[in-house]
Design an enzyme around this catalytic site. Structure first.
Site, PDB file in Angstrom:
ATOM      1  N   SER A   1       5.227  -5.825  -6.819  1.00  0.00           N
ATOM      2  CA  SER A   1       4.023  -5.980  -5.999  1.00  0.00           C
ATOM      3  C   SER A   1       4.351  -5.965  -4.518  1.00  0.00           C
ATOM      4  O   SER A   1       3.480  -5.746  -3.695  1.00  0.00           O
ATOM      5  CB  SER A   1       3.368  -7.338  -6.266  1.00  0.00           C
TER       6      SER A   1
ATOM      7  N   HIS B   1       2.724   0.835  -9.565  1.00  0.00           N
ATOM      8  CA  HIS B   1       2.161  -0.508  -9.393  1.00  0.00           C
ATOM      9  C   HIS B   1       0.781  -0.606 -10.040  1.00  0.00           C
ATOM     10  O   HIS B   1      -0.174   0.032  -9.595  1.00  0.00           O
ATOM     11  CB  HIS B   1       2.093  -0.867  -7.900  1.00  0.00           C
TER      12      HIS B   1
ATOM     13  N   GLU C   1      -0.869   2.528  -8.175  1.00  0.00           N
ATOM     14  CA  GLU C   1      -0.251   3.079  -6.970  1.00  0.00           C
ATOM     15  C   GLU C   1       1.072   3.709  -7.397  1.00  0.00           C
ATOM     16  O   GLU C   1       1.912   3.036  -8.001  1.00  0.00           O
ATOM     17  CB  GLU C   1       0.001   1.964  -5.952  1.00  0.00           C
TER      18      GLU C   1
ATOM     19  N   ASN D   1      -2.008  -4.488  -1.734  1.00  0.00           N
ATOM     20  CA  ASN D   1      -1.560  -5.808  -1.277  1.00  0.00           C
ATOM     21  C   ASN D   1      -1.426  -5.893   0.236  1.00  0.00           C
ATOM     22  O   ASN D   1      -1.503  -6.985   0.809  1.00  0.00           O
ATOM     23  CB  ASN D   1      -0.253  -6.204  -1.970  1.00  0.00           C
TER      24      ASN D   1
END
Ligand code: CAA
Length: 295
Positions: free
Chosen positions: A120, A141, A153, A191
């Site tokens: 992450s 991801h 991702e 994120n």
């Protein structure tokens, strides 16, 4: 068309079990590696529970569930992953642990095996550069809950072979996901934006702006988010959020990524969110109730 036929998943926690489930559902023979027999049993139960829920809701035929489970092979040995076409790592966010596993697999897997990490917040470079196959190493991801969230991702490092990247991008589509391409900086796209938002919500709470429930209510009813920021923090895991924030702060040295003191305190006391039944909310009763955090 992807040439990938067999998938290896490292770790069968929250993310790993979801990745293993969608992989087997997509028709791939899937090896899942956990550290010990107890974790294997827990991982297998997670997947079975998720599939059973889909059967109960009439979204999956019970025969299909059995076929999906039949395509999954659980093991505690890394050597069993020797013939897979792609390895997707979903273990704890600890670079040493990840690199140790990739180090072993580098010697065990064929030279064409693609390595992918579901990290992450770490950079893919931090893992790829420690292997003998940086040109066959990508980021993949996924988002929690993996069977539900459509996005993946796909992370491109400066060293990856463009055909390997394309192959992995196509593979993500075969899992029923919508891939997006992201550069290899800590936090990627989601994120990079989501973590400062969650940390800001905690700062608002620390400053006494409003109550936990009212901040959550504001963001769900005011902006249509499916969960308010504190419900989301508890869902992601307070400990996980803390580690992600630390790594992102380390990468960018910007205060917006710095974990607020309240987050640290919650980690110290084991208030990890839903998984420990206590975070910003207490989950021990029928309905979540906001915890008095002394603010
Ligand atoms: N596994 C499988 N399916 C699940 C599930 C799970 N763990 N949780 C929910 N679902 C399914 C349900 O079965 C249901 O399916 P149907 O509509 O087909 O019946 C659907 O998802 C909706 O579930 P619910 O009705 O129980 O609950 P909901 O409507 O409140 O939705 C939610 C739950 C999908 C989690 C929704 O609240 C949501 O989208 N929340 C935001 C999640 C989010 O932001 N995730 C990203 C976190 S950040 C991250 O993962 C990245 C990182 O690196 C930290």
């Amino acid at each position: 068309m992807t040439k990938i036929r067999t998938v290896g998943v490292l770790g069968c926690g929250l993310m790993g079990s979801g990745i293993a489930e969608i992989s087997a559902k997509a028709g791939y023979d899937t090896w899942i590696r956990e550290l010990n027999d107890d974790l294997v049993a827990r991982g297998r139960a997670n997947v079975a529970k998720s599939l059973d829920r889909a059967v109960e809701k009439g979204k999956l035929d019970s025969n299909v569930r059995d076929e999906v489970l039949g395509r999954m092979r659980f093991t505690t040995s890394l050597e069993e992953l020797k013939d897979v076409d792609i390895v997707i790592e979903a273990v704890t966010e600890d670079i040493d642990i990840k690199n140790e596993m990739f180090g072993v697999l580098d010697g065990v897997c064929g030279e064409r095996t693609i390595f992918a990490s579901n990290t992450s917040s770490l950079t893919i470079a931090a893992m790829a550069a420690a292997t003998n196959r940086p040109h066959r190493f990508v980021g993949l991801h996924f988002f929690n809950p993996v069977p539900v969230m459509k996005l993946v991702e796909v992370v491109r490092t400066i060293a990856v072979d463009k055909d390997v990247f394309r192959e992995t991008f196509e593979f993500a589509k075969t899992l029923g996901k919508e891939p997006v391409e992201a550069k290899d900086t800590s936090g990627f796209i989601v994120n990079r934006l989501l973590v400062p938002y969650m940390l800001d919500a905690i700062r608002c709470l620390e400053q006494g702006l409003a109550t936990t429930e009212d901040i959550d209510k504001s963001m769900t009813l005011g902006t249509g988010y499916p969960m308010g920021p504190f419900t989301l923090c508890d869902f992601v895991g307070i400990d996980t959020l803390y580690y992600i924030a630390e790594i992102m702060f380390e990468e960018f040295r910007e205060t917006r990524y710095a974990p607020p003191p309240l987050l640290r305190r919650m980690v110290s006391f084991g208030y990890f969110g839903r998984k420990t039944k206590r975070g910003f909310y207490d989950y021990s009763g029928e309905k979540p109730v906001a915890v008095d955090l002394g603010i």
